[in-house]
Design a protein around this motif. Structure first.
Motif, short mmCIF file in Angstrom:
data_model
loop_
_atom_site.label_atom_id
_atom_site.label_comp_id
_atom_site.label_asym_id
_atom_site.label_seq_id
_atom_site.Cartn_x
_atom_site.Cartn_y
_atom_site.Cartn_z
N LYS A 290 0.83 -1.20 0.00
CA LYS A 290 0.00 0.00 0.00
C LYS A 290 0.88 1.25 0.00
O LYS A 290 1.83 1.36 0.77
CB LYS A 290 -0.92 0.00 1.23
N GLN A 291 0.54 2.19 -0.89
CA GLN A 291 1.28 3.43 -0.97
C GLN A 291 0.76 4.42 0.08
O GLN A 291 -0.44 4.50 0.33
CB GLN A 291 1.14 4.06 -2.36
N SER A 292 1.68 5.19 0.63
CA SER A 292 1.28 6.24 1.56
C SER A 292 0.71 7.40 0.76
O SER A 292 0.88 7.50 -0.46
CB SER A 292 2.49 6.69 2.38
N ARG B 122 3.33 12.25 -4.75
CA ARG B 122 4.57 12.38 -5.54
C ARG B 122 4.40 11.75 -6.91
O ARG B 122 4.85 12.29 -7.92
CB ARG B 122 5.72 11.72 -4.78
N LEU B 123 3.74 10.59 -6.96
CA LEU B 123 3.53 9.90 -8.23
C LEU B 123 2.62 10.72 -9.15
O LEU B 123 2.90 10.85 -10.36
CB LEU B 123 2.92 8.52 -7.97
N ASN B 124 1.55 11.29 -8.59
CA ASN B 124 0.65 12.12 -9.40
C ASN B 124 1.36 13.36 -9.92
O ASN B 124 1.16 13.77 -11.08
CB ASN B 124 -0.56 12.54 -8.55
N ASN B 125 2.22 13.96 -9.11
CA ASN B 125 2.94 15.16 -9.54
C ASN B 125 3.98 14.83 -10.61
O ASN B 125 4.25 15.65 -11.50
CB ASN B 125 3.61 15.83 -8.34
N GLN B 126 4.58 13.63 -10.52
CA GLN B 126 5.53 13.22 -11.56
C GLN B 126 4.83 13.07 -12.90
O GLN B 126 5.36 13.48 -13.95
CB GLN B 126 6.21 11.91 -11.16
N LYS B 127 3.63 12.47 -12.88
CA LYS B 127 2.86 12.33 -14.12
C LYS B 127 2.46 13.70 -14.66
O LYS B 127 2.45 13.93 -15.88
CB LYS B 127 1.62 11.48 -13.86
N PHE C 125 6.67 21.83 -0.98
CA PHE C 125 6.49 21.58 -2.41
C PHE C 125 7.56 20.64 -2.94
O PHE C 125 7.28 19.75 -3.76
CB PHE C 125 6.49 22.90 -3.18
N ASN C 126 8.81 20.83 -2.50
CA ASN C 126 9.90 19.98 -2.99
C ASN C 126 9.73 18.53 -2.53
O ASN C 126 10.04 17.59 -3.27
CB ASN C 126 11.25 20.52 -2.51
N LEU D 212 -3.17 20.12 -3.24
CA LEU D 212 -2.51 20.15 -1.94
C LEU D 212 -3.24 21.07 -0.97
O LEU D 212 -3.36 20.76 0.22
CB LEU D 212 -1.06 20.61 -2.12
N TYR D 213 -3.77 22.16 -1.46
CA TYR D 213 -4.52 23.10 -0.61
C TYR D 213 -5.78 22.43 -0.04
O TYR D 213 -6.09 22.57 1.15
CB TYR D 213 -4.90 24.33 -1.43
#
Length: 279
Positions: free
Chosen positions: A200-202, A208-213, A245-246, A269-270
């Motif tokens: 299971k992903q945290s 992070r995965l969604n932002n990479q895509k 953000f980083n 994120l907000y």
């Protein structure tokens, strides 16, 4: 208030003389008290075991005589179950019996033996569909290898029987019935097992995965917030926001000396921060 009574007595355990301070004291010390009651408890257990052995031998002796009619206790010994189970069989008419005088129940030995010779009401090689799914209600299946039993699934998933039934009901896994046993379709069960075993992903890893895509799609200045706008939105320090953000790999671009950040990632994120009460 301490007692002033002094009585000479003999210890019930070690049989030594001692001075007691009450009229009911039986032991000279706590150790003697403990040893005495431990010996009494042990003797009671041995006596109970001997009585059970005698009763069992008497029942076996009665069973060795080929009687045509058996009592409830003798029937329980013959079938290897409790008397309560025999009474339950009689109540639900699974076992024939005759009741004499209200509490004198007799069961014919031959009726019990005939139960083992009678054909099974549901043959083991016939599986009838009991739930809507890929199989039709009138269709019969003869290959048991395509299905898992509940015991097999409990070992595979390392879950209780109730948890298995609940999870499979939510996943709408087709099930079948052989006699009283329920079996689940193997193909769908394996698919659910693979999903269950996936790590299971945290929430941070998913973000992070969604932002990479999102960063792979490319960004324009019109699709971004400036860092000053983010400070007003989150109400946090500029350096703290850069760290947030980083860490989440929020997509960003540079416009001269200014850093612009993806509106989609910032808005998501907000909402998360607002829901968690962080802003």
């Amino acid at each position: 208030m301490s007692s002033k009574i002094r009585i000479k007595r003999v210890c019930a355990q070690c049989h030594q003389d001692f001075v007691a301070r009450t009229t009911v004291t039986k032991f000279c010390s706590h150790d003697c008290n403990r040893r005495y009651y431990k010996a009494v408890y042990k003797a009671e257990k041995i006596n109970q075991s001997e009585l059970e052995t005698i009763g069992f031998k008497q029942t076996i002796r009665l069973m060795e005589v080929e009687k045509d009619f058996l009592s409830v206790a003798e029937t329980a010994v013959m079938l290897g179950c409790s008397k309560a189970a025999i009474y339950k069989m009689i109540k639900f008419e699974r076992l024939k019996s005759v009741n004499f005088l209200g509490n004198l129940i007799r069961i014919r030995r031959q009726d019990i033996l005939d139960k083992f010779d009678a054909p099974s009401p549901v043959p083991e090689n016939v599986i009838t569909k009991i739930k809507e799914g890929p199989l039709q209600d009138t269709q019969k299946v003869t290959d048991r290898a395509d299905f898992y039993g509940i015991e097999e699934l409990m070992l595979l998933f390392n879950k209780s029987r109730t948890a298995i039934y609940t999870a499979f009901a939510r996943a709408h896994v087709s099930k079948i019935k052989i006699g009283k046993e329920v079996y689940f379709e193997k193909k769908a069960s394996d698919k659910l097992l693979r999903k269950y075993r996936e790590p299971k992903q945290s929430d941070l890893e998913k973000e992070r995965l969604n932002n990479q895509k999102l960063s792979q799609q490319g960004l324009k200045a019109s699709q971004c917030y400036s860092i000053d706008e983010c400070v007003k939105m989150f109400g946090k320090d500029r350096s703290l926001l850069y760290g947030i953000f980083n860490r989440r790999l929020v997509p960003k671009i540079r416009d001269g000396h200014n850093v612009l950040l993806s509106k989609n990632a910032i808005d998501r994120l907000y909402k998360t921060f607002k829901k968690e009460g962080k802003i």
